[in-house]
Design a protein around this motif. Structure first.
Motif, PDB file in Angstrom:
ATOM      1  N   LYS A   1       1.479   2.115  -9.945  1.00 37.58           N
ATOM      2  CA  LYS A   1       2.345   1.166  -9.232  1.00 37.58           C
ATOM      3  C   LYS A   1       2.463   1.546  -7.762  1.00 37.58           C
ATOM      4  O   LYS A   1       2.376   0.679  -6.885  1.00 37.58           O
ATOM      5  N   LYS A   2       2.648   2.816  -7.480  1.00 36.82           N
ATOM      6  CA  LYS A   2       2.769   3.278  -6.089  1.00 36.82           C
ATOM      7  C   LYS A   2       1.515   2.955  -5.281  1.00 36.82           C
ATOM      8  O   LYS A   2       1.593   2.654  -4.096  1.00 36.82           O
TER       9      LYS A   2
ATOM     10  N   SER B   1       1.701   5.555 -15.013  1.00 39.99           N
ATOM     11  CA  SER B   1       2.175   4.215 -14.667  1.00 39.99           C
ATOM     12  C   SER B   1       2.816   4.208 -13.282  1.00 39.99           C
ATOM     13  O   SER B   1       2.550   3.311 -12.476  1.00 39.99           O
ATOM     14  N   ASP B   2       3.642   5.197 -12.997  1.00 41.97           N
ATOM     15  CA  ASP B   2       4.310   5.273 -11.688  1.00 41.97           C
ATOM     16  C   ASP B   2       3.288   5.411 -10.562  1.00 41.97           C
ATOM     17  O   ASP B   2       3.402   4.750  -9.525  1.00 41.97           O
TER      18      ASP B   2
ATOM     19  N   ASN C   1      -3.556  -2.791 -10.020  1.00 41.04           N
ATOM     20  CA  ASN C   1      -3.250  -3.804 -11.023  1.00 41.04           C
ATOM     21  C   ASN C   1      -3.723  -3.269 -12.372  1.00 41.04           C
ATOM     22  O   ASN C   1      -4.925  -3.208 -12.658  1.00 41.04           O
TER      23      ASN C   1
END
Length: 71
Positions: A20-21, A16-17, A25
């Motif tokens: 996001k980085k 997830s990290d 999407n």
């Protein structure tokens, strides 16, 4: 816009990290993956029917593919 459904998912925090980085999407990515998996599964489930239809067309031609229906 299509109706959307809220779902809760559990994925690894590092995944997830990273997403996001990188500006990925996750909702769109999941939708694309699910559409691809659903299409693949549909083909697997209907494989025998598709092969049967293709064999019938191979043996008999397409339905209404003759001069009988010509006007």
């Amino acid at each position: 816009m299509q109706d959307k459904s809220r779902v809760n998912l559990y994925i690894s925090k590092s995944l997830s990290d990273d997403a996001k980085k990188l500006g990925i999407n996750m909702s769109q990515t999941l939708e694309r993956a699910l559409r691809a998996d659903i299409a693949k599964k549909w083909k697997e489930v209907n494989k025998d029917k598709i092969e049967g239809y293709n064999q019938q067309v191979s043996n008999n031609g397409l339905p209404f593919d003759d001069d009988d229906m010509a006007m």
